[in-house]
Design a protein around this motif. Sequence first.
Motif, short mmCIF file in Angstrom:
data_model
loop_
_atom_site.label_atom_id
_atom_site.label_comp_id
_atom_site.label_asym_id
_atom_site.label_seq_id
_atom_site.Cartn_x
_atom_site.Cartn_y
_atom_site.Cartn_z
N TYR A 5 -55.35 0.67 -18.04
CA TYR A 5 -56.71 0.14 -17.96
C TYR A 5 -57.30 0.38 -16.57
O TYR A 5 -58.49 0.74 -16.43
CB TYR A 5 -56.69 -1.35 -18.28
N THR A 6 -56.48 0.20 -15.54
CA THR A 6 -56.93 0.44 -14.17
C THR A 6 -57.31 1.91 -13.97
O THR A 6 -58.32 2.23 -13.32
CB THR A 6 -55.83 0.04 -13.18
N PHE A 7 -56.50 2.81 -14.52
CA PHE A 7 -56.80 4.24 -14.40
C PHE A 7 -58.13 4.57 -15.08
O PHE A 7 -58.95 5.33 -14.52
CB PHE A 7 -55.67 5.05 -15.02
N CYS A 8 -58.35 4.03 -16.26
CA CYS A 8 -59.61 4.30 -16.96
C CYS A 8 -60.81 3.73 -16.22
O CYS A 8 -61.87 4.37 -16.12
CB CYS A 8 -59.56 3.72 -18.38
N GLU A 9 -60.64 2.54 -15.65
CA GLU A 9 -61.77 1.88 -14.98
C GLU A 9 -62.04 2.46 -13.60
O GLU A 9 -63.20 2.64 -13.20
CB GLU A 9 -61.50 0.38 -14.87
N ALA B 28 -54.79 4.63 -8.41
CA ALA B 28 -54.78 4.43 -9.86
C ALA B 28 -54.00 5.53 -10.57
O ALA B 28 -53.27 5.27 -11.54
CB ALA B 28 -56.21 4.36 -10.39
N THR B 29 -54.14 6.77 -10.10
CA THR B 29 -53.38 7.87 -10.68
C THR B 29 -51.89 7.70 -10.42
O THR B 29 -51.05 7.91 -11.32
CB THR B 29 -53.86 9.21 -10.10
N MET B 30 -51.54 7.32 -9.21
CA MET B 30 -50.13 7.08 -8.90
C MET B 30 -49.57 5.94 -9.73
O MET B 30 -48.44 6.02 -10.23
CB MET B 30 -49.98 6.77 -7.40
N LEU B 31 -50.33 4.88 -9.90
CA LEU B 31 -49.86 3.74 -10.69
C LEU B 31 -49.62 4.12 -12.14
O LEU B 31 -48.64 3.66 -12.75
CB LEU B 31 -50.88 2.60 -10.61
N LEU B 32 -50.49 4.94 -12.69
CA LEU B 32 -50.30 5.36 -14.08
C LEU B 32 -48.99 6.11 -14.25
O LEU B 32 -48.22 5.84 -15.20
CB LEU B 32 -51.47 6.24 -14.51
N VAL B 33 -48.68 7.01 -13.34
CA VAL B 33 -47.44 7.77 -13.44
C VAL B 33 -46.23 6.86 -13.20
O VAL B 33 -45.23 6.93 -13.93
CB VAL B 33 -47.45 8.93 -12.42
N VAL B 34 -46.30 6.01 -12.18
CA VAL B 34 -45.18 5.14 -11.85
C VAL B 34 -44.82 4.23 -13.02
O VAL B 34 -43.65 4.13 -13.42
CB VAL B 34 -45.50 4.31 -10.58
#
Length: 679
Positions: free
Chosen positions: A45-49, A84-90
Motif C-alpha cells: 500500500y505504501t508503494f502504491c501511495e 517505498a521501493t526498498m520496503l516492497l522488496v524487503v
Amino acid sequence: MYLLLVFLPLLSSISLLLLGRFLGRQGASLLVIFFIFLSFFCSFYTFCEVSLLSTTCLVLLPLSWFTVDILDANWVFLFDPLSATMLLVVFFVSSLVHLYSLEYMSDDPHLIRFMSYLSFFTFFMTILVTSGNFVQMFFGWEGVGLSSYLLINFWFTRIQANKSAFKAMVINRIGDWGLSFGIFLIFLFLGTIDFFVTFLLSNFVFNDYIYIFQLPIKIADLIAFFLFLGVVGKSAQFGLHTWLPDAMEGPTPVSALIHAATMVTAGVFLIIRCSAIFELASSVMFLVSFLGALTAFFGSTVALFQTDLKKIIAYSTCSQLGYMIFACGFSLYSAGLFHFFNHAFFKALLFLSAGSIIHALFGEQDIYKMGGLDIYLPFTAQMILIGSTALASFPFLSGFYSKDWILEVASSFFYFDGLLMLTLVSQAALFTILYSDSLARFVFDGDELFPTPAAFAAGEPQYKMASALAILAIPSIFSGFLFKDFFLGLGSFALSESIFLLPLNANYLESEFMFAYWRILPVLFSFFFVFLIIAGFDFLLPFFYRIKALLLNVFDFVYFALVGWVDFFSLNWFFDACLNMWAVKLFLNFSSEVTFKLIDKGVLEVFGPFALAKVFSAFAANISRVTSGYIFHYSFIMVWGVVLLLLCNLLNFDSLNIEIILVELFFFLNYFFNFTRKI
C-alpha cells in the motif's frame, strides 16, 4: 499505518522471544506469518501511495533520541519513492523466506529463535531504509550487521559458523568505521545530520576545499570517499568481499534474505540516498564505477570455478552487486535500483531452490556429487532454470531489462577508462552465462553421483517451500518487463524526488539515441554463447578430453599452466591466502610481540599495576608509623595542627596552599618519628 509497517517486525520478534515457549511451534509460526504478511501488505500500500502517486511522507515522532550540544537526533521516518521501493522488496522477500523457513527448519529444535532473528533483521532493515537522518540510518546499518551475525552463527556449535560470523562482523567494522567518519564530517561542516538539510546545503558547502598536508582536497570527495568505504564493506565489493562467501555457513534462508536480496544492497541504497553528495565528488565517482566493474569481473570468474552450490550463488551475488555499484558510478542510479529490484527476486529464487536441493540430499552442497536430479526434483529443476536464465540476462526475463540497459549506457562512454570498465562488465556477463549453465547442468544433468540412500529420500519440498518458490518465480520472469518504464527512460520521473542528478551527468540521455545494432548486440551475444555452451558440452566434450590428454602427455607444462589458472580463480584469486600471509599474519605477530608482550606485559605492568602496588605499599607502611601508641606523639601532632590552622587563618591562605602545607607537615612528622625511633 506507516509506523505500523516499521514496528510490526519488532513486535513479532519480541513476541516470539518472550512468548514462544507458551505459544508452541504452531502458535509461533502462525503469529510470525500473520505479522510479516501484514507488514508486506502495508508495504505494498505504501508503494502504491508513495511511489506510484508521488506523495512523499515524513513522519516525525515527538521523541528525541539524544541531544548533545547542537546535535539533536530525533526519530524521523522518511517514506519517499526510494524507501517505498526498498520496503516492497524487503517485505516481499522476507515474507516468503519466513514461509519457506517454517518447513526448511522444521526439524530444528530452535525454530522459534530462528524466526525471531529473521523478524529482528527485517525490523532493522526497515529502520535503515526509512531513516530521515544519518544517525538513525547508522542505527539500522549496525542493526542489520548484528542480525547478520546472529543468523550466520545460528548453529553456534559449529566452529566454522563461529569463524564466519566473527569474520563478517570484523570486516564490516572497517566499512562501518568509514561510514561513521563520513557522518562525522557531514556534521562537522554543516552542523546537522538531517537528510533534507544536508542535501540542500551540499552544493554550497561541499564544493569548497580543505588542506590536508598542504594538499587541497574537495570536501565532497572526502565525505563521499568515507561513505563509499561503508558501501564497500556492506555490499562486499572487492577488497572487503571475503565475508560474503563464508557467510554461507548459516542456514540457506538466511542466505536468501540477507546475503542476496536485502542487507548486501544497503550499500547501493546509501549511494542512491546520498546522490546529492556523490554527484559533487567526480573523483570518487570514478573509483565507484571502477571498483564496481572490477568486483563484477572478479565475482564472475571465481563463481565459474567453484564447486560448492551456495558459494557459486554467493560469488554471483558479489558480481551482481558490482553491476549495481558500477551503474551508480556512472550516475545511473535508477538503473542500479532497477537491477537491485530484479536481482532480489531471481537471486532469492536461486538460493531457496538451492536450499531445496540441499534439504533433499541431507546437506550435500558439492555439485560434483549431484547430477541427474531432474528425475527426483523436477519442480526445483524448473525453478533453478528460471533463476539461472534470469541471472544470465536471457532475453525478456527480469535480469535482461536491467543489466543490458546498464551495458548499453556504459557503451556510450567512448574514452579509455569507460572502455576498460565496459570490457570488465561485458566479460563478467559472459562468465555469468557460463556458470549459470554449469550450475544447472552439473546438478540436474548427467549421471547420478549422490549416494543411493539420498536417491531414495530425495523428493520435492512440501507446500510451504514449494509455494514460496513458485511465487518468487513470477517476478523473476515478469518484473523487468512490468517495471522497466517505472525505473528507466526519459518519461520516468517516479524516483526524481529521491535522486539528485546533475545535468552534466545525465548519461541515460545518450542511450535513447544509440544505434539499433548496439542495442541488439547483447541479445545476439547471449544467444551465441548459449549455443556455444550447448555445443561444447553436448558435442565437443569428447574432443576437449582428447585435447586434455594430448596436453598432459606431450605439452605437460601447458597443461599445468592451465591448471594453475584454474586454481587461481577457484581459490579466490589467492586473495585470502595473500591477506592471511601479508596482513593477518603480520598483524597477529605485531599484536603478540609488541602490543601484548612489550606494552601490556612490559611497560604497562611495570609502570602501571606493579608500580602503583609498590608505591601504595610504601605509603601505607609510612602511614602506619604515625600510629605509634605514644601519647606525646599524638599531642605533638594535635598542637602543630592547631598552630597550622591558626597560621593559615591569619595569613588567609587558600585551600591549595593548605593542602601543600599539610603534605609537607606529613613528611616532616614522618621524618621526625623515624628519627626519634632511631634514637
